[in-house]
Design an enzyme around this catalytic site. Structure first.
Site, mmCIF file in Angstrom:
data_model
loop_
_atom_site.group_PDB
_atom_site.id
_atom_site.type_symbol
_atom_site.label_atom_id
_atom_site.label_comp_id
_atom_site.label_asym_id
_atom_site.label_seq_id
_atom_site.Cartn_x
_atom_site.Cartn_y
_atom_site.Cartn_z
ATOM 1 C CG ASP A 87 -2.025 -1.002 1.176
ATOM 2 O OD1 ASP A 87 -2.205 -1.625 0.122
ATOM 3 O OD2 ASP A 87 -2.717 -1.184 2.196
ATOM 4 C CG ASP A 142 3.158 -7.325 10.432
ATOM 5 O OD1 ASP A 142 2.359 -7.600 9.519
ATOM 6 O OD2 ASP A 142 2.791 -7.015 11.585
ATOM 7 C CG ASP A 144 8.052 -5.206 12.247
ATOM 8 O OD1 ASP A 144 7.237 -5.851 11.571
ATOM 9 O OD2 ASP A 144 7.783 -4.797 13.396
ATOM 10 C CG ASP A 235 -3.748 -8.744 15.164
ATOM 11 O OD1 ASP A 235 -4.586 -8.011 15.724
ATOM 12 O OD2 ASP A 235 -2.523 -8.524 15.246
#
Length: 495
Positions: A87, A142, A144, A235
């Site tokens: 995005d 994710d 990271d 989540d």
């Protein structure tokens, strides 16, 4: 007025002790139920197809590391699909597209999906990817995080039980040793995974997918209603909806996935604000449905404590800003000792329960507290310092105030080096003025601490110092973090 402040103080402190009792309960459940990891034999059948989803939003410092880790996953190539769900509005877009194209030329089944509108935030990106997913299982990582090559091979066998809807791996930390702030964050997350996930999983209670480093059965996601973006913790929301549908979750503490901790206190507070607000939104959304469900009563009670846990921050702030200091003055005038024997045990219990919770997790993971015991005072102080930040998040959720999904900045190799820099634009966490309220609260506690010392109220001094240090350190460090020279850091490739 004296009765009002004393009753208010003791009521709030008693409620905080209830949450402290719950942490002791979870710790005892974990110690009673912990067991060796299950052994899953190979059934000889073909492995299920797996779709790996990598959601991105302006992650130029970590995207190359993430894609490289995903491509390096050991799994039959004809059973693995990788989706880069981007995005981004900055140069991450071109970098990610180029990386995907390069790997596709090498024969990797990887695709790049970009959305021009960030509708639904991370939940929207995951939902779009799910519509194109070919896997029976979906793994989410994710930006990271750096999944180890054997993670899929370690987790996928658990899905041979058709009742399993999600399997969560334990987080470890790439940059734990950078600073006291990252050490304290690591201890908080260690306790969340080891004690909370361990106890709830082993006792057959509900627990949650943590948004990354876990695998879902695609059928479970769809059966539960799919990814929804009406809360900031999609989540947690999906986790409870799936378990209400009868799907079982599994936590594998021996399977780990390393992630990057925020190195700036402002980024950490932003992350905590999102988590606290999102959890409260899920509480408002699902708690009535949970209590109407067929779950056992003990599971309903545990879900209530789980989803409402951040309310404790609101209780703590109400007490520390409006009731604690007046009650100290009132008790000094009326006589300290009659109420001390009520106040001190409650306060100590609320504090010691948290130390027991965090220390047990460190002992379980490393076999000793040596080298980490010195961070326990900082852990308590940061817990207090987060109070205003997280209480504000809870209040916003209770009042129905919507807000966008604010990403946590990642610095990639700079975070590993402990780089003290705040980057421009989307990579910078803006201040909102609440840091001055934290500093003001800390200054008020400094004045009252000096007054308590002058009056000889030595028993009150440790309690006052805890709040003084928590509020003042958090506020000052937040201002200090944005006072650095704002650097435009090089990309991973340039490093």
């Amino acid at each position: 007025m004296a009765s009002f402040f004393l009753i208010g103080h003791f009521t709030l402190l008693l409620l905080l002790c209830v949450y402290g009792c719950h942490r002791i309960y979870l710790t005892r459940v974990y110690l009673r139920t912990r067991r060796a990891p299950p052994v899953v034999d190979d059934d000889g059948g073909p492995p299920p197809r797996v779709t790996v989803q990598l959601p991105l939003y302006n992650e130029k410092y970590v995207v190359e590391r993430l894609v490289a880790a995903a491509v390096a996953l050991r799994y039959p190539p004809d059973r693995l699909q990788i989706q880069v769900l981007d995005d981004s509005t900055d140069e991450t877009r071109d970098l990610a597209a180029a990386l995907v194209a390069a790997h596709r030329r090498q024969g990797v089944d990887i695709e790049y999906l970009h959305r021009s509108e960030r509708r639904g935030f991370k939940a929207g990106a995951l939902a779009r990817g799910l519509a194109r997913a070919r896997g029976e299982l979906v793994a989410v990582f994710d930006a990271d995080f750096v999944p180890p090559p054997d993670l899929l091979l370690a987790v996928v066998p658990a899905f041979r039980d058709p009742r399993i809807g999600m399997v969560q791996a334990r987080w470890t930390h790439l940059n734990r040793e950078v600073s006291t702030v990252t050490q304290v964050q690591a201890m908080m997350l260690d306790a969340h995974f080891v004690i909370e996930h361990g106890a709830r999983c082993n006792a057959g209670l509900c627990f949650n997918f943590n948004g990354t480093a876990g695998l879902w059965r695609t059928a479970a996601i769809r059966d539960a209603g799919g990814w929804q973006s009406d809360t900031l913790t999609e989540d947690l929301d999906l986790s409870y909806r799936a378990q209400l549908r009868g799907w079982r979750f599994l936590f594998l503490p021996e399977v780990t996935c390393a992630g990057e901790l925020p190195v700036e206190i402002t980024a950490f507070k932003s992350q905590q604000h999102r988590w606290a607000k999102g959890a409260t939104q899920v509480m408002l959304k699902l708690l009535p449905r949970i209590w109407r469900s067929a779950l056992p009563r003990r599971a309903k009670v545990e879900a209530t404590f789980h989803l409402s846990s951040n309310v404790a921050y609101l209780l703590m702030v109400l007490d520390s800003l409006f009731f604690l200091l007046p009650s100290v003055v009132i008790r000094y005038r009326l006589g300290w000792w009659p109420t001390f024997w009520i106040d001190a045990p409650l306060f100590l219990f609320a504090t010691v329960s948290h130390l027991y919770f965090f220390a047990t997790a460190q002992q379980a993971l490393y076999g000793t507290l040596r080298g980490r015991r010195r961070y326990l005072p900082g852990l308590l102080s940061l817990g207090v310092g987060l109070g205003l930040n997280n209480a504000r998040a809870v209040a916003e959720a209770l009042l129905g105030r919507a807000s966008e999904f604010v990403r946590t900045p990642k610095l990639g190799p700079h975070a590993l080096r402990g780089a003290r820099a705040v980057v421009r634009g989307a990579y910078r966490v803006e201040l909102h003025g609440w840091e001055f309220v934290e500093i003001a609260a800390g200054a008020a506690y400094a004045v009252f601490t000096a007054w308590a010392i002058h009056r000889g109220l030595w028993l009150a001094v440790p309690f006052l110092v805890l709040f003084l240090n928590g509020f003042l350190a958090t506020g000052v460090c937040s201002l200090w973090a944005v006072s650095y020279t704002h650097l435009t850091l090089p990309t991973n490739r340039e490093v």
